[in-house]
Design a protein around this motif. Structure first.
Motif, PDB file in Angstrom:
ATOM      1  N   ALA A 201       0.814  -1.218   0.000  1.00 35.22           N
ATOM      2  CA  ALA A 201       0.000   0.000   0.000  1.00 35.22           C
ATOM      3  C   ALA A 201       0.844   1.262   0.000  1.00 35.22           C
ATOM      4  CB  ALA A 201      -0.936  -0.004   1.210  1.00 35.22           C
ATOM      5  N   ILE A 202       2.007   1.224   0.632  1.00 31.39           N
ATOM      6  CA  ILE A 202       2.824   2.434   0.684  1.00 31.39           C
ATOM      7  C   ILE A 202       3.502   2.708  -0.663  1.00 31.39           C
ATOM      8  CG2 ILE A 202       5.063   1.588   1.490  1.00 31.39           C
ATOM      9  CD1 ILE A 202       3.774   4.272   3.457  1.00 31.39           C
ATOM     10  N   PHE A 203       3.775   1.651  -1.436  1.00 32.55           N
ATOM     11  CA  PHE A 203       4.451   1.845  -2.716  1.00 32.55           C
ATOM     12  C   PHE A 203       3.520   1.864  -3.921  1.00 32.55           C
ATOM     13  CE2 PHE A 203       8.212   0.359  -0.329  1.00 32.55           C
ATOM     14  CZ  PHE A 203       9.000   1.470  -0.564  1.00 32.55           C
ATOM     15  N   LEU A 204       2.282   1.450  -3.783  1.00 27.04           N
ATOM     16  CA  LEU A 204       1.368   1.395  -4.916  1.00 27.04           C
ATOM     17  C   LEU A 204       1.155   2.756  -5.577  1.00 27.04           C
ATOM     18  CD1 LEU A 204      -0.461  -0.360  -6.665  1.00 27.04           C
ATOM     19  CD2 LEU A 204      -2.315   0.168  -5.070  1.00 27.04           C
ATOM     20  N   PRO A 205       0.881   3.841  -4.834  1.00 31.58           N
ATOM     21  CA  PRO A 205       0.706   5.134  -5.514  1.00 31.58           C
ATOM     22  C   PRO A 205       1.935   5.577  -6.299  1.00 31.58           C
ATOM     23  CG  PRO A 205      -0.075   5.263  -3.257  1.00 31.58           C
ATOM     24  CD  PRO A 205       0.610   3.956  -3.397  1.00 31.58           C
ATOM     25  N   SER A 206       3.101   5.349  -5.740  1.00 35.71           N
ATOM     26  CA  SER A 206       4.326   5.750  -6.444  1.00 35.71           C
ATOM     27  C   SER A 206       4.532   4.941  -7.717  1.00 35.71           C
ATOM     28  CB  SER A 206       5.534   5.566  -5.530  1.00 35.71           C
ATOM     29  OG  SER A 206       5.401   6.337  -4.383  1.00 35.71           O
ATOM     30  N   ILE A 207       4.270   3.656  -7.635  1.00 39.13           N
ATOM     31  CA  ILE A 207       4.447   2.804  -8.810  1.00 39.13           C
ATOM     32  C   ILE A 207       3.458   3.185  -9.903  1.00 39.13           C
ATOM     33  CG2 ILE A 207       4.190   0.426  -9.639  1.00 39.13           C
ATOM     34  CD1 ILE A 207       5.407  -0.458  -6.958  1.00 39.13           C
ATOM     35  N   LEU A 208       2.214   3.440  -9.516  1.00 42.15           N
ATOM     36  CA  LEU A 208       1.217   3.853 -10.507  1.00 42.15           C
ATOM     37  C   LEU A 208       1.590   5.184 -11.152  1.00 42.15           C
ATOM     38  CD1 LEU A 208      -2.113   2.815  -8.751  1.00 42.15           C
ATOM     39  CD2 LEU A 208      -0.959   1.701 -10.679  1.00 42.15           C
TER      40      LEU A 208
ATOM     41  N   VAL B 165      -0.517  24.443 -13.112  1.00 41.87           N
ATOM     42  CA  VAL B 165      -0.859  24.869 -11.758  1.00 41.87           C
ATOM     43  C   VAL B 165      -1.556  23.754 -10.990  1.00 41.87           C
ATOM     44  CG1 VAL B 165      -2.212  26.527 -10.423  1.00 41.87           C
ATOM     45  CG2 VAL B 165      -0.989  27.278 -12.449  1.00 41.87           C
ATOM     46  N   ILE B 166      -2.485  23.065 -11.620  1.00 47.12           N
ATOM     47  CA  ILE B 166      -3.241  22.034 -10.906  1.00 47.12           C
ATOM     48  C   ILE B 166      -2.343  20.874 -10.466  1.00 47.12           C
ATOM     49  CG2 ILE B 166      -3.946  20.760 -12.961  1.00 47.12           C
ATOM     50  CD1 ILE B 166      -6.712  20.507 -11.522  1.00 47.12           C
ATOM     51  N   VAL B 167      -1.367  20.527 -11.278  1.00 48.33           N
ATOM     52  CA  VAL B 167      -0.448  19.450 -10.924  1.00 48.33           C
ATOM     53  C   VAL B 167       0.485  19.918  -9.810  1.00 48.33           C
ATOM     54  CG1 VAL B 167       1.434  18.001 -11.778  1.00 48.33           C
ATOM     55  CG2 VAL B 167      -0.584  18.399 -13.189  1.00 48.33           C
ATOM     56  N   PHE B 168       0.964  21.156  -9.901  1.00 47.77           N
ATOM     57  CA  PHE B 168       1.855  21.693  -8.861  1.00 47.77           C
ATOM     58  C   PHE B 168       1.142  21.747  -7.516  1.00 47.77           C
ATOM     59  CE2 PHE B 168       3.722  25.327  -6.610  1.00 47.77           C
ATOM     60  CZ  PHE B 168       5.034  24.881  -6.541  1.00 47.77           C
ATOM     61  N   ARG B 169      -0.105  22.213  -7.516  1.00 48.28           N
ATOM     62  CA  ARG B 169      -0.879  22.281  -6.264  1.00 48.28           C
ATOM     63  C   ARG B 169      -1.208  20.889  -5.723  1.00 48.28           C
ATOM     64  NH1 ARG B 169       0.723  26.929  -4.951  1.00 48.28           N
ATOM     65  NH2 ARG B 169      -0.140  28.642  -6.114  1.00 48.28           N
ATOM     66  N   SER B 170      -1.495  19.954  -6.610  1.00 44.25           N
ATOM     67  CA  SER B 170      -1.782  18.596  -6.130  1.00 44.25           C
ATOM     68  C   SER B 170      -0.538  17.963  -5.521  1.00 44.25           C
ATOM     69  CB  SER B 170      -2.338  17.729  -7.249  1.00 44.25           C
ATOM     70  OG  SER B 170      -1.356  17.495  -8.233  1.00 44.25           O
ATOM     71  N   MET B 171       0.633  18.260  -6.054  1.00 47.41           N
ATOM     72  CA  MET B 171       1.867  17.745  -5.457  1.00 47.41           C
ATOM     73  C   MET B 171       2.084  18.323  -4.062  1.00 47.41           C
ATOM     74  SD  MET B 171       2.972  15.480  -7.420  1.00 47.41           S
ATOM     75  CE  MET B 171       4.540  15.136  -6.706  1.00 47.41           C
ATOM     76  N   GLU B 172       1.702  19.575  -3.849  1.00 42.03           N
ATOM     77  CA  GLU B 172       1.773  20.146  -2.499  1.00 42.03           C
ATOM     78  C   GLU B 172       0.840  19.407  -1.549  1.00 42.03           C
ATOM     79  OE1 GLU B 172       0.881  24.275  -2.983  1.00 42.03           O
ATOM     80  OE2 GLU B 172       2.966  24.812  -3.373  1.00 42.03           O
ATOM     81  N   GLY B 173      -0.357  19.068  -2.028  1.00 47.42           N
ATOM     82  CA  GLY B 173      -1.299  18.301  -1.207  1.00 47.42           C
ATOM     83  C   GLY B 173      -0.784  16.904  -0.900  1.00 47.42           C
ATOM     84  N   ILE B 174      -0.172  16.269  -1.887  1.00 46.35           N
ATOM     85  CA  ILE B 174       0.394  14.929  -1.675  1.00 46.35           C
ATOM     86  C   ILE B 174       1.509  14.986  -0.639  1.00 46.35           C
ATOM     87  CG2 ILE B 174       1.761  13.106  -2.787  1.00 46.35           C
ATOM     88  CD1 ILE B 174       0.034  13.613  -5.308  1.00 46.35           C
ATOM     89  N   ASN B 175       2.345  16.018  -0.712  1.00 46.37           N
ATOM     90  CA  ASN B 175       3.405  16.164   0.286  1.00 46.37           C
ATOM     91  C   ASN B 175       2.820  16.360   1.684  1.00 46.37           C
ATOM     92  OD1 ASN B 175       5.542  15.839  -1.454  1.00 46.37           O
ATOM     93  ND2 ASN B 175       5.735  18.021  -1.887  1.00 46.37           N
TER      94      ASN B 175
END
Length: 168
Positions: A34-41, A57-67
């Protein structure tokens, strides 16, 4: 990926410690998956188009949310480990263990000490503290119950090794 793999595997096993070894192994495997599945996808589906998408912008902001989510997961994992440490430790040991954790964090953040040295020192300190606490508790127990007789140290060390094998 090494520490993330190890910690996620450990948390998966510890969360199932009351359900037997087989369920601990299953929990460990599921948590690693489960910890590696999102990264692999993301690696398989986004890598080919990442250069054209990463500045949107939407991808940059989503990466901030993921962090932020990953930071929250790591904080909750640390709190879970501290709670487990608190349940297993005596009052005196918990202060020593927390001071070891805080000192290693401060060493890592504010000095140029290599992480491998910090990990080795932490392992050594934890091992010494566990032995010292067992010896002190056992000596006080023997002194209190036996009185003036000389304590049999082999009983103390055999008890410690039996307890360690049983807890694993």
């Amino acid at each position: 990926p090494g520490p993330v793999f190890s910690i996620s595997s450990y948390i998966g096993a510890v969360s199932n410690k009351n359900y037997g070894r087989f369920n601990q192994m299953i929990g460990s495997a599921i948590s690693v998956f489960a910890i590696f599945l999102p990264s692999i996808l993301m690696l398989f589906f986004l890598l080919p188009i990442w250069d054209s998408v990463k500045n949107k912008v939407i991808v940059f902001r989503s990466m901030e949310g993921i962090n932020a989510v990953v930071t929250g997961i790591m904080v909750s994992t640390c709190l879970y480990l501290f709670y487990d440490m608190y349940e297993r430790s005596s009052t005196a040991n918990i202060y020593v263990e927390i001071s070891i954790v805080l000192s290693t964090f401060l060493l890592l953040v504010y000095t140029k000490t290599p992480p491998t040295v910090i990990v080795a020192l932490s392992l050594l300190l934890g091992y010494l503290v566990s032995w010292l606490s067992i010896i002190i508790v056992s000596y006080n127990f023997i002194k209190h119950h036996i009185g003036n007789q000389k304590p049999d140290w082999s009983v103390i060390f055999n008890f410690f090794s039996y307890k360690r094998r049983r807890d694993i």
